[in-house]
Design an enzyme around this catalytic site. Structure first.
Site, PDB file in Angstrom:
ATOM      1  N   GLU A   1       0.014  -0.956   5.746  1.00 32.69           N
ATOM      2  CA  GLU A   1       1.075  -0.430   6.602  1.00 32.69           C
ATOM      3  C   GLU A   1       0.880   1.037   6.884  1.00 32.69           C
ATOM      4  O   GLU A   1       1.197   1.528   7.967  1.00 32.69           O
ATOM      5  CB  GLU A   1       2.439  -0.660   5.936  1.00 32.69           C
ATOM      6  CG  GLU A   1       3.627  -0.497   6.877  1.00 32.69           C
ATOM      7  CD  GLU A   1       4.118   0.933   7.017  1.00 32.69           C
ATOM      8  OE1 GLU A   1       4.845   1.210   7.988  1.00 32.69           O
ATOM      9  OE2 GLU A   1       3.785   1.787   6.171  1.00 32.69           O
TER      10      GLU A   1
ATOM     11  N   ASP B   1       0.848  -1.197   0.000  1.00 30.99           N
ATOM     12  CA  ASP B   1       0.000   0.000   0.000  1.00 30.99           C
ATOM     13  C   ASP B   1       0.886   1.252   0.000  1.00 30.99           C
ATOM     14  O   ASP B   1       2.053   1.198   0.399  1.00 30.99           O
ATOM     15  CB  ASP B   1      -0.943   0.009   1.219  1.00 30.99           C
ATOM     16  CG  ASP B   1      -0.207  -0.055   2.550  1.00 30.99           C
ATOM     17  OD1 ASP B   1       0.744  -0.859   2.674  1.00 30.99           O
ATOM     18  OD2 ASP B   1      -0.552   0.718   3.467  1.00 30.99           O
TER      19      ASP B   1
HETATM   20 ZN   LIG Z   1       6.606   2.172   4.427  1.00 31.93          ZN
END
Ligand SMILES: [Zn+2]
Length: 446
Positions: A152, A87
């Protein structure tokens, strides 16, 4: 030292990065559905990287709920983990981009596009470093597993799921921070202190717990007395049409002692005017101290330094008082004992402690096989003797035991993470591939 990485590996890594950057893998929960908890575009990037890994000879696996995937090579019980994420942070509303963020541009030795530094670029460096070892005929001590997270940049729900469902690693690293390496990350505790309200005055100041607030406004009773108090303390503020705005200096909560907390300054001035215990906690007891010393005593350790305590939010209404705080706790300090001291002190001011979020610390000693090998590899490859680091920030590395953050920014790399025109140089990509290949060879080759 053997050279494993060839120009062809570098070329392949750039090509693969180009494909991954083209996926706008930004969290979109409005489009979430079965098998795609963070939206279809995030899952598309995950599918893409798994397809790529399969084509390189890895065995791949995708979580049936769509939270994570992994790619594995080698045989045996032991597992070396590489913790990566697919992501990225949004670019759509970000001013200043000179090119399409989701089209990789290669220009003057630079790779420009969202994710080139964080974390698609370093992920490809690690992946093709392992491919280079495979091509050189290196056999591994056990398995090597690339674990691809997809959340994340927000809540880490991906690796939380992984840890619920999958086997843990023997050792590993996250290529998602800086060289030489981060071997200690402080515990991260966010909490609220809740108390009674008052009819004497009211305010709402601060907000996000992870930043030191640089402004705090007040527009309630006894304005001129509050202003006098601010003057007496020499605090900077401006007069608004019907109130006061106290100024501070914003820094990340992990560096709280280096900032100027506008909420604390307002609380100090207010507590000269009003006698209200929950306010006195902040205004009289804490004051401008941002190391928690006035509340829980001096708290530090040799491995990771001092505690930081950022009072980021203060809301006082007729009904209640709410103080929001963010603490970065030294790695060897016992969190429960710290909370006990804090709760005890807060209770003396009619405040009750309520935990909001807790991320346990990361600490892998310098003498460990993992850290000493990664560090010596970095030094041998670069001749750079920069000391390994301790951080108040958080990387994926802390989600697993015996794991640290290793690269891929060099001490002198311009930091474009999360910024417009995110970019990484081809030279640094190549250097990173060489360091990763050598490190994994030393730790895991046989
Ligand atoms: Zn990162």
């Amino acid at each position: 030292m053997k050279t494993f990485v060839t120009d062809e590996h570098q070329k392949q890594a750039v090509l693969a990065l180009k494909t991954l950057v083209s996926h706008e893998s930004v969290l979109n929960e409005n489009e979430a559905g079965p098998g795609q908890p963070f939206g279809p575009k995030v899952v598309a990037a995950l599918d893409e990287v798994l397809k790529l890994c399969a084509s390189l000879g890895f065995k791949t696996f995708k979580d049936d709920e769509g939270y994570y995937g992994y790619a594995e090579v080698g045989e045996g019980e032991q597992l070396f983990g590489l913790l990566c994420h697919m992501d990225v942070v949004p670019a759509a509303d970000q001013a200043g981009w000179q090119t399409d963020p989701f089209e990789l541009i290669e220009r003057d030795g630079l790779l420009i596009g969202r994710g080139t530094q964080d974390d698609k670029g370093p992920t490809m460096a690690a992946l093709f470093a392992v491919k280079a070892l495979m091509d050189a005929g290196v056999a591994f001590e056990g398995r090597i597993r690339f674990i691809f997270g997809t959340d994340e940049e927000t809540l880490w729900r991906c690796l939380e799921k992984y840890n619920e469902k999958e086997e843990s690693i023997t050792m590993g690293f996250a290529p998602d921070a800086e060289f030489p390496l981060i071997y200690a990350e402080k515990g991260l505790l966010q909490a609220h202190l809740i108390g009674p309200g008052t009819t004497e005055f009211s305010l709402r100041a601060g907000g996000a717990l992870n930043v030191v607030p640089d402004r705090a406004s007040y527009a309630s009773n006894q304005l001129s007395k509050v202003q006098q108090a601010l003057d007496a303390h020499g605090f900077s503020y401006e007069k608004l049409e019907n109130g006061l705005l106290v100024h501070g200096k914003s820094v990340h909560a992990k560096d709280a002692p280096e900032g100027i907390n506008a909420v604390s300054r307002l609380a100090i001035a207010l507590s000269d005017v009003f006698d209200f215990p929950p306010l006195s906690f902040l205004g009289k007891l804490v004051g401008e101290n941002a190391t928690g010393e006035n509340v829980v005593g001096k708290t530090e350790d040799e491995a990771s330094g001092e505690l930081s305590m950022n009072f980021a939010e203060l809301v006082i209404t007729e009904e209640a008082t709410k103080i929001g705080l963010d603490m970065r706790i030294p790695v060897t300090v016992n969190k429960d004992e710290l909370v006990k001291k804090l709760s005890h002190k807060a209770a003396q001011y009619q405040l009750e402690y309520k935990e909001f979020d807790w991320l346990a610390p990361l600490y892998v000693p310098l003498e460990s096989e993992l850290v000493s090998t990664l560090l010596s590899t970095y030094r041998d490859c670069t001749n750079d003797m920069t000391e390994p680091m301790v951080s108040g920030g958080a990387t994926f590395a802390r989600t697993m035991k015996n794991c640290v953050a290793f690269g891929a920014m060099f001490p002198d790399s311009p930091d474009y993470m999360h910024q417009a025109n995110e970019q990484w140089s081809v030279a640094e990509l190549r250097k990173t591939m060489e360091i990763y290949a050598e490190a994994i060879y030393r730790l895991w080759g046989k």
